[in-house]
Scaffold this motif. Structure first.
Motif, PDB file in Angstrom:
ATOM      1  N   ALA A 358       0.823  -1.203   0.000  1.00 28.27           N
ATOM      2  CA  ALA A 358       0.000   0.000   0.000  1.00 28.27           C
ATOM      3  C   ALA A 358       0.859   1.256   0.000  1.00 28.27           C
ATOM      4  O   ALA A 358       0.539   2.250  -0.656  1.00 28.27           O
ATOM      5  CB  ALA A 358      -0.933  -0.001   1.217  1.00 28.27           C
ATOM      6  N   ALA A 359       1.968   1.227   0.726  1.00 27.23           N
ATOM      7  CA  ALA A 359       2.844   2.404   0.779  1.00 27.23           C
ATOM      8  C   ALA A 359       3.442   2.703  -0.588  1.00 27.23           C
ATOM      9  O   ALA A 359       3.620   3.861  -0.967  1.00 27.23           O
ATOM     10  CB  ALA A 359       3.952   2.178   1.813  1.00 27.23           C
ATOM     11  N   ALA A 360       3.730   1.653  -1.362  1.00 24.21           N
ATOM     12  CA  ALA A 360       4.309   1.837  -2.698  1.00 24.21           C
ATOM     13  C   ALA A 360       3.237   2.004  -3.769  1.00 24.21           C
ATOM     14  O   ALA A 360       3.557   2.317  -4.916  1.00 24.21           O
ATOM     15  CB  ALA A 360       5.194   0.648  -3.045  1.00 24.21           C
ATOM     16  N   GLU A 361       1.978   1.779  -3.386  1.00 22.94           N
ATOM     17  CA  GLU A 361       0.842   1.909  -4.306  1.00 22.94           C
ATOM     18  C   GLU A 361       1.030   1.044  -5.556  1.00 22.94           C
ATOM     19  O   GLU A 361       0.959   1.516  -6.701  1.00 22.94           O
ATOM     20  CB  GLU A 361       0.588   3.374  -4.668  1.00 22.94           C
ATOM     21  N   VAL A 362       1.264  -0.250  -5.321  1.00 24.09           N
ATOM     22  CA  VAL A 362       1.384  -1.202  -6.418  1.00 24.09           C
ATOM     23  C   VAL A 362      -0.012  -1.730  -6.761  1.00 24.09           C
ATOM     24  O   VAL A 362      -0.643  -2.379  -5.932  1.00 24.09           O
ATOM     25  CB  VAL A 362       2.294  -2.387  -6.037  1.00 24.09           C
ATOM     26  N   PRO A 363      -0.528  -1.473  -7.946  1.00 24.27           N
ATOM     27  CA  PRO A 363      -1.879  -1.932  -8.303  1.00 24.27           C
ATOM     28  C   PRO A 363      -1.958  -3.454  -8.335  1.00 24.27           C
ATOM     29  O   PRO A 363      -1.058  -4.129  -8.848  1.00 24.27           O
ATOM     30  CB  PRO A 363      -2.090  -1.351  -9.711  1.00 24.27           C
ATOM     31  N   MET A 364      -3.050  -3.991  -7.785  1.00 17.75           N
ATOM     32  CA  MET A 364      -3.269  -5.439  -7.795  1.00 17.75           C
ATOM     33  C   MET A 364      -4.730  -5.724  -8.114  1.00 17.75           C
ATOM     34  O   MET A 364      -5.625  -5.084  -7.552  1.00 17.75           O
ATOM     35  CB  MET A 364      -2.898  -6.071  -6.443  1.00 17.75           C
ATOM     36  N   TRP A 365      -4.936  -6.682  -8.993  1.00 16.73           N
ATOM     37  CA  TRP A 365      -6.284  -7.170  -9.294  1.00 16.73           C
ATOM     38  C   TRP A 365      -6.327  -8.611  -8.815  1.00 16.73           C
ATOM     39  O   TRP A 365      -5.587  -9.481  -9.302  1.00 16.73           O
ATOM     40  CB  TRP A 365      -6.556  -7.092 -10.791  1.00 16.73           C
ATOM     41  N   TYR A 384      -8.166  -8.931   0.185  1.00 16.06           N
ATOM     42  CA  TYR A 384      -8.542  -7.734  -0.578  1.00 16.06           C
ATOM     43  C   TYR A 384      -9.059  -6.653   0.362  1.00 16.06           C
ATOM     44  O   TYR A 384      -8.665  -5.481   0.254  1.00 16.06           O
ATOM     45  CB  TYR A 384      -9.603  -8.096  -1.617  1.00 16.06           C
ATOM     46  N   ASP A 385      -9.920  -7.024   1.289  1.00 19.24           N
ATOM     47  CA  ASP A 385     -10.481  -6.035   2.227  1.00 19.24           C
ATOM     48  C   ASP A 385      -9.384  -5.393   3.074  1.00 19.24           C
ATOM     49  O   ASP A 385      -9.409  -4.189   3.347  1.00 19.24           O
ATOM     50  CB  ASP A 385     -11.518  -6.705   3.137  1.00 19.24           C
ATOM     51  N   ARG A 386      -8.395  -6.197   3.500  1.00 16.41           N
ATOM     52  CA  ARG A 386      -7.310  -5.647   4.314  1.00 16.41           C
ATOM     53  C   ARG A 386      -6.402  -4.739   3.484  1.00 16.41           C
ATOM     54  O   ARG A 386      -5.862  -3.755   3.994  1.00 16.41           O
ATOM     55  CB  ARG A 386      -6.502  -6.783   4.948  1.00 16.41           C
ATOM     56  N   LEU A 387      -6.257  -5.068   2.199  1.00 17.95           N
ATOM     57  CA  LEU A 387      -5.474  -4.187   1.327  1.00 17.95           C
ATOM     58  C   LEU A 387      -6.178  -2.854   1.155  1.00 17.95           C
ATOM     59  O   LEU A 387      -5.536  -1.789   1.220  1.00 17.95           O
ATOM     60  CB  LEU A 387      -5.271  -4.869  -0.036  1.00 17.95           C
ATOM     61  N   VAL A 388      -7.479  -2.883   0.957  1.00 18.39           N
ATOM     62  CA  VAL A 388      -8.259  -1.639   0.869  1.00 18.39           C
ATOM     63  C   VAL A 388      -8.127  -0.845   2.165  1.00 18.39           C
ATOM     64  O   VAL A 388      -7.936   0.384   2.152  1.00 18.39           O
ATOM     65  CB  VAL A 388      -9.736  -1.954   0.563  1.00 18.39           C
ATOM     66  N   ALA A 389      -8.196  -1.540   3.296  1.00 17.87           N
ATOM     67  CA  ALA A 389      -8.075  -0.860   4.592  1.00 17.87           C
ATOM     68  C   ALA A 389      -6.707  -0.216   4.745  1.00 17.87           C
ATOM     69  O   ALA A 389      -6.583   0.879   5.335  1.00 17.87           O
ATOM     70  CB  ALA A 389      -8.334  -1.851   5.727  1.00 17.87           C
ATOM     71  N   ALA A 390      -5.658  -0.848   4.221  1.00 17.74           N
ATOM     72  CA  ALA A 390      -4.313  -0.268   4.298  1.00 17.74           C
ATOM     73  C   ALA A 390      -4.242   1.026   3.498  1.00 17.74           C
ATOM     74  O   ALA A 390      -3.560   1.978   3.907  1.00 17.74           O
ATOM     75  CB  ALA A 390      -3.287  -1.277   3.791  1.00 17.74           C
ATOM     76  N   GLU A 392      -6.887   2.963   2.889  1.00 19.87           N
ATOM     77  CA  GLU A 392      -7.722   3.920   3.622  1.00 19.87           C
ATOM     78  C   GLU A 392      -6.953   4.520   4.788  1.00 19.87           C
ATOM     79  O   GLU A 392      -7.076   5.724   5.089  1.00 19.87           O
ATOM     80  CB  GLU A 392      -8.997   3.232   4.111  1.00 19.87           C
ATOM     81  N   ALA A 393      -6.138   3.698   5.443  1.00 15.35           N
ATOM     82  CA  ALA A 393      -5.340   4.184   6.571  1.00 15.35           C
ATOM     83  C   ALA A 393      -4.332   5.238   6.128  1.00 15.35           C
ATOM     84  O   ALA A 393      -3.912   6.090   6.927  1.00 15.35           O
ATOM     85  CB  ALA A 393      -4.633   3.020   7.251  1.00 15.35           C
ATOM     86  N   ARG A 394      -3.948   5.198   4.866  1.00 14.02           N
ATOM     87  CA  ARG A 394      -3.013   6.188   4.330  1.00 14.02           C
ATOM     88  C   ARG A 394      -3.732   7.429   3.816  1.00 14.02           C
ATOM     89  O   ARG A 394      -3.091   8.377   3.358  1.00 14.02           O
ATOM     90  CB  ARG A 394      -2.179   5.584   3.204  1.00 14.02           C
ATOM     91  N   GLY A 395      -5.069   7.413   3.870  1.00  7.07           N
ATOM     92  CA  GLY A 395      -5.836   8.584   3.483  1.00  7.07           C
ATOM     93  C   GLY A 395      -6.101   8.728   2.004  1.00  7.07           C
ATOM     94  O   GLY A 395      -6.435   9.828   1.537  1.00  7.07           O
ATOM     95  N   LEU A 396      -5.961   7.642   1.220  1.00  6.63           N
ATOM     96  CA  LEU A 396      -6.206   7.734  -0.217  1.00  6.63           C
ATOM     97  C   LEU A 396      -7.703   7.849  -0.501  1.00  6.63           C
ATOM     98  O   LEU A 396      -8.540   7.349   0.267  1.00  6.63           O
ATOM     99  CB  LEU A 396      -5.646   6.507  -0.949  1.00  6.63           C
ATOM    100  N   SER A 397      -8.032   8.492  -1.590  1.00  2.00           N
ATOM    101  CA  SER A 397      -9.431   8.638  -1.982  1.00  2.00           C
ATOM    102  C   SER A 397      -9.982   7.296  -2.440  1.00  2.00           C
ATOM    103  O   SER A 397      -9.240   6.406  -2.853  1.00  2.00           O
ATOM    104  CB  SER A 397      -9.558   9.653  -3.122  1.00  2.00           C
ATOM    105  N   GLN A 398     -11.304   7.155  -2.402  1.00  2.00           N
ATOM    106  CA  GLN A 398     -11.936   5.929  -2.843  1.00  2.00           C
ATOM    107  C   GLN A 398     -11.687   5.679  -4.329  1.00  2.00           C
ATOM    108  O   GLN A 398     -11.532   4.527  -4.755  1.00  2.00           O
ATOM    109  CB  GLN A 398     -13.448   5.980  -2.557  1.00  2.00           C
ATOM    110  N   LYS A 399     -11.606   6.743  -5.094  1.00  2.00           N
ATOM    111  CA  LYS A 399     -11.327   6.587  -6.524  1.00  2.00           C
ATOM    112  C   LYS A 399      -9.931   6.011  -6.744  1.00  2.00           C
ATOM    113  O   LYS A 399      -9.738   5.104  -7.573  1.00  2.00           O
ATOM    114  CB  LYS A 399     -11.473   7.931  -7.232  1.00  2.00           C
TER     115      LYS A 399
END
Length: 444
Positions: A358-365, A384-390, A392-399
């Motif tokens: 999440a810190a490096a913002e590596v896209p994953m499908w 997947y849910d925990r990756l999304v939460a990571a 969110e914890a960094r303050g990224l937008s939903q988009k």
């Protein structure tokens, strides 16, 4: 496009016991009871060789054509599918016990024609030319002709290999005629001919074998360069991480290319629907644990990017099953190397692996089958849910999060064969997922 049943290296020596049983049973069938009339009773039955042609599709490699060699030129106008019979094992390692291997099924012949050189099948679908080779084009059917078989079982999970004694056999039921009406080869409905030549596989044959001495031992791999590879250009690199059974066990070199489409889809426009040229590498780790093997994958990427014309902003990974563990490990320890990942039917991530990604913002499908019988879908969904939460914890937008973390869950109806664990099948059959991965680029 043979998306669901497509087809690396069947060998050609017969299984004597199995063959004897098959011929005894086959000789008793009505199809072989009466010999068709021939134009010349003195003509000999002369089949000089049999070559299988294979393709790899979503669920593995299958024999899709059989080439028969005759001593002289054959009149293609007189050929008919009804003049031949092709049989093969109905066994499929994904569903059947190995005891089913010797049970043969008929393969329907959809087309028959001549060619002057079987090698033309490497780059042409139907190379119809006058010649002494007869090509039997088999109908697309999931029943019969699969080349991958269960191999060693060093743990509770078995390895797989390409069958060294592929059971494909062809019988000539009617005379094969020459251009002047002479009999090139008389009918022999009670003689089944086994494979005599090495197989032809348009995609598998383009891969080269390699090995890398890593800090923790030798890593075997197979790789393919673009057809028009130019070292002055820069190409994306896709690392295909196979399942547990496709790891190297001492006798199954290269089986990761034949087991499914994971490595082969990326250079076929009918799968990607793009004109992108891609370098593909498929490591075959020895399955000694994800920490060691994840580090080996990193070493392999660093080695290839230093030697080949790789665009360092476009290094990707895709995985099946066990390979997901190596992806989680490599992405979390060296996220700087990767621009994106396509993780199918995989294991859940460890708790400490998500934050670095999440810190490096590596896209994953991430994709998974609802009915996966080996790895529960709930565990993959939780990752997947925990990756999304990571994120969110960094303050990224939903988009932004929606771009970086994607989830697709396939119901049973998305699988054309009943292996709901192989989420790679419906994933790779959708060009959108392949195009999405190839569109990712590192920002720096």
């Amino acid at each position: 496009m043979r998306a669901s049943h497509r087809r690396a290296h069947p060998r050609t020596r017969p299984l004597a016991a199995v063959l004897a049983a098959v011929l005894v049973l086959g000789g008793a069938t009505a199809a072989r009871a009466a010999e068709p009339p021939t134009a010349d009773r003195s003509a000999r039955h002369e089949v000089l060789g049999v070559t299988p042609v294979t393709e790899v599709g979503s669920f593995g490699q299958q024999v899709t054509k059989v080439v028969i060699e005759y001593p002289t030129r054959v009149d293609g106008r007189r050929l008919s599918p009804s003049a031949f019979r092709v049989e093969d094992s109905g066994y499929n390692f994904r569903f059947d016990p190995a005891s089913e291997l010797g049970n043969l099924v008929d393969r329907r012949i959809a087309d028959v024609y001549t060619t002057d050189d079987p090698a033309r099948l490497l780059d042409t679908d139907r190379p119809r030319r006058p010649g002494r080779y007869v090509v039997l084009e088999l109908a697309d059917d999931p029943n019969g002709g699969w080349t991958v078989i269960t191999s060693l079982c060093p743990t509770f999970l078995c390895s797989v290999r390409v069958n060294p004694d592929q059971l494909t056999q062809v019988t000539q039921l009617a005379d094969v005629m020459g251009p002047r009406g002479t009999v090139v080869s008389a009918a022999a409905p009670q003689t089944a001919h086994r494979i005599t030549e090495e197989p032809i596989d348009r995609e598998v044959d383009q891969f080269r074998s390699g090995s890398l001495e890593t800090e923790t031992g030798e890593l075997l791999y197979d790789y393919r360069l673009p057809d028009r590879y130019d070292p002055r250009k820069r190409y994306p690199l896709v690392v295909a991480l196979p399942g547990h059974g496709m790891g190297y066990d001492g006798q199954n070199r290269g089986v990761q290319l034949a087991s499914d489409m994971l490595a082969l889809a990326w250079n076929q426009r009918e799968w990607t629907r793009t004109h992108e040229d891609v370098i593909v590498v498929a490591p075959q780790n020895r399955r000694v644990g994800k920490t060691v093997e994840g580090a080996q994958v990193v070493e392999l990427v660093e080695d290839l990017t230093s030697r080949l014309a790789v665009d360092r902003r476009r290094v990707y990974a895709t995985s099946v099953s066990y390979g997901s563990q190596l992806m989680w490990e490599a992405f979390s320890t060296r996220p700087d190397l990767f621009a994106g990942g396509l993780l199918t039917g995989g294991f859940p991530a460890d708790a400490d692996e998500l934050a670095p990604i999440a810190a490096a913002e590596v896209p994953m499908w991430i994709t998974h089958g609802t009915g996966d019988h080996l790895l529960p879908v709930a565990n993959a969904r939780a990752s997947y849910d925990r990756l999304v939460a990571a994120y969110e914890a960094r303050g990224l937008s939903q988009k932004r999060i929606a771009h970086l973390a994607r989830w697709t869950e396939y119901g049973d109806d998305a699988f054309s064969l009943p292996d709901r664990h192989l989420a790679a099948a419906p994933t790779l059959e959708d060009p959108e997922t392949l195009q999405w991965l190839l569109a990712q680029r590192k920002r720096s």
